[in-house]
Write an enzyme that holds these catalytic residues in place. Structure first.
Site, PDB file in Angstrom:
ATOM      1  N   ARG A 195       0.805  -1.231   0.000  1.00  0.00           N
ATOM      2  CA  ARG A 195       0.000   0.000   0.000  1.00  0.00           C
ATOM      3  C   ARG A 195       0.833   1.274   0.000  1.00  0.00           C
ATOM      4  NH1 ARG A 195      -2.969  -4.038   1.800  1.00  0.00           N
ATOM      5  NH2 ARG A 195      -1.037  -4.573   2.798  1.00  0.00           N
ATOM      6  N   THR A 196       1.796   1.346   0.887  1.00  0.00           N
ATOM      7  CA  THR A 196       2.485   2.625   1.071  1.00  0.00           C
ATOM      8  C   THR A 196       3.217   3.034  -0.205  1.00  0.00           C
ATOM      9  OG1 THR A 196       2.740   2.084   3.396  1.00  0.00           O
ATOM     10  CG2 THR A 196       4.084   3.891   2.561  1.00  0.00           C
ATOM     11  N   LYS A 249      26.477  -3.640  -1.519  1.00  0.00           N
ATOM     12  CA  LYS A 249      27.940  -3.517  -1.668  1.00  0.00           C
ATOM     13  C   LYS A 249      28.548  -2.741  -0.505  1.00  0.00           C
ATOM     14  CE  LYS A 249      27.357  -3.072  -6.669  1.00  0.00           C
ATOM     15  NZ  LYS A 249      27.517  -2.102  -7.761  1.00  0.00           N
ATOM     16  N   ARG A 292      11.585   3.781   3.272  1.00  0.00           N
ATOM     17  CA  ARG A 292      11.230   2.782   4.298  1.00  0.00           C
ATOM     18  C   ARG A 292      12.478   1.991   4.618  1.00  0.00           C
ATOM     19  NH1 ARG A 292       6.032  -1.065   4.306  1.00  0.00           N
ATOM     20  NH2 ARG A 292       5.143   0.900   5.024  1.00  0.00           N
ATOM     21  N   HIS A 296       5.409   5.738  11.545  1.00  0.00           N
ATOM     22  CA  HIS A 296       4.892   5.652  10.175  1.00  0.00           C
ATOM     23  C   HIS A 296       3.886   6.805  10.030  1.00  0.00           C
ATOM     24  CE1 HIS A 296       3.603   4.256   6.382  1.00  0.00           C
ATOM     25  NE2 HIS A 296       3.414   2.973   6.632  1.00  0.00           N
TER      26      HIS A 296
HETATM   27  C1  NCD Z   1       2.174  -1.293   8.112  1.00  0.00           C
HETATM   28  C2  NCD Z   1       3.670  -1.060   8.163  1.00  0.00           C
HETATM   29  O1  NCD Z   1       4.392  -1.370   7.236  1.00  0.00           O
HETATM   30  O2  NCD Z   1       4.074  -0.561   9.202  1.00  0.00           O
HETATM   31  N1  NCD Z   1       1.634  -1.382   6.857  1.00  0.00           N
HETATM   32  C3  NCD Z   1       1.390  -0.276   6.106  1.00  0.00           C
HETATM   33  O3  NCD Z   1       2.262   0.513   5.846  1.00  0.00           O
HETATM   34  N2  NCD Z   1       0.142  -0.075   5.684  1.00  0.00           N
HETATM   35  C4  NCD Z   1       1.677  -2.284   9.070  1.00  0.00           C
HETATM   36  C5  NCD Z   1       2.291  -3.650   9.138  1.00  0.00           C
HETATM   37  O4  NCD Z   1       3.249  -3.981   8.461  1.00  0.00           O
HETATM   38  O5  NCD Z   1       1.759  -4.445   9.907  1.00  0.00           O
END
Ligand code: NCD
Length: 310
Positions: free
Chosen positions: A62-63, A92, A113, A141
């Protein structure tokens, strides 16, 4: 002249922590922009000529994809590394700061991320372009919490005297950590933290909220406006055995949903494992796929704010 030099001394605006969204005025402005961009007339390209890089050292559906479609919808371009832990030069031995410095030459903003808690902060310290924290290990997040709140507001209308349960892995769930801060901006919010003892929310995320810590939804006797369901985060456990044991703990069912009001909301950042059985999807209170959709509009608004006049 190099792009980073062209940008001169102007300090980029980063989105590293949810604490940057510390009052309702900022939030309401962001949400009004998200509403407006959702209904943007076709053919408008406010971010034409801008490029977003999405650099993901941890898995995502999703993100990453919602950031990318948000950019495309506004006429921008995207550079993506969906599996940076295996396919970027970090394999590397390149440091995160060097990776960021490099990518900043190619993109106007970077969505990052990373499994380490302070990664977004580290990147923001050296990046000449905005860094957007898309999850830093078991830290924060922020953009997920914004879309969670946006969905909650859409469903409930005014948020007042909110009673919400947050269930699951509160130790590692970065989305719950960021959401707790946003909830603290609303008066009289009461939060039921439902988790096994080992996975309780760290004290630093408790803020100024009325909190009840329990181990099961059976212990919640108050009528709830919302439930926020998180999964047990397998990838953050050292012991597989311990994960398996705790993963059995929570599962929504008609009985434990009785504490949720008729017009209440079931939220989840997703992905889900067994904690939300598919049968729940047809419950009119289930809003988790709506959240995924709203993620596009909220991220359009964030990108617009960061890039439109940059
Ligand atoms: C979450 C995350 O990656 O922190 N998912 C997201 O971004 N929608 C939640 C999770 O991984 O459980």
């Amino acid at each position: 002249m190099k792009r980073s030099e062209r940008r001169g001394d102007r300090k980029p605006n980063h989105i590293v922590s949810i604490k940057q969204f510390h009052n309702l005025r900022i939030l309401n402005r962001l949400f009004a922009l998200a509403d407006k961009l959702q209904h943007m007339p076709p053919g408008q390209k406010p971010l034409s000529g801008k490029t977003l890089a999405t650099i993901f050292f941890e898995p995502s559906t999703r993100t990453r994809l919602s950031f990318e479609i948000a950019m495309y919808k506004m006429g921008g371009n995207v550079l993506t590394t969906e599996n940076a832990q295996a396919s970027s030069s970090s394999v590397k031995g390149e440091s995160l700061p060097d990776t960021i410095r490099t990518i900043a030459n190619y993109a106007d903003a970077i969505v990052l991320r990373h499994p380490e808690k302070d990664a977004a902060h580290t990147a923001a310290q050296i990046s000449p372009v905005p860094i957007i924290n898309a999850g830093d290990g078991a830290g924060e997040h922020p953009t997920q919490a914004l879309l969670d709140l946006y969905t909650l507001k859409q469903r409930l209308g005014v948020i007042k005297n909110l009673k919400i349960a947050i269930t699951g892995d509160l130790l590692y769930s970065r989305t719950a950590h960021s959401l707790m801060f946003l909830l603290s901006l609303y008066k009289n919010t009461e939060v039921f933290l439902v988790s096994p003892r080992q996975l309780r929310l760290p004290a630093k995320y408790k803020n100024n909220l009325r909190i009840h810590e329990v181990e099961s939804l059976r212990e919640v006797t108050t009528a709830l406006d919302a439930m926020y369901i998180t999964r047990i985060q397998k990838e953050r456990f050292k012991s597989k055995q311990e994960y398996k044991r705790l993963n059995q703990t929570y599962q929504l069912n008609p009985k434990n949903l009785e504490c949720l009001k008729k017009r209440g909301v079931i939220l989840s950042p997703l992905p889900r494992n067994q904690e939300i059985p598919p049968e729940i999807d047809t419950d009119p209170r289930a809003a988790y796929f709506e959240q995924a959709q709203n993620g596009v509009y909220v991220r359009m608004a964030l990108l617009h704010l960061l890039l439109k006049n940059g």
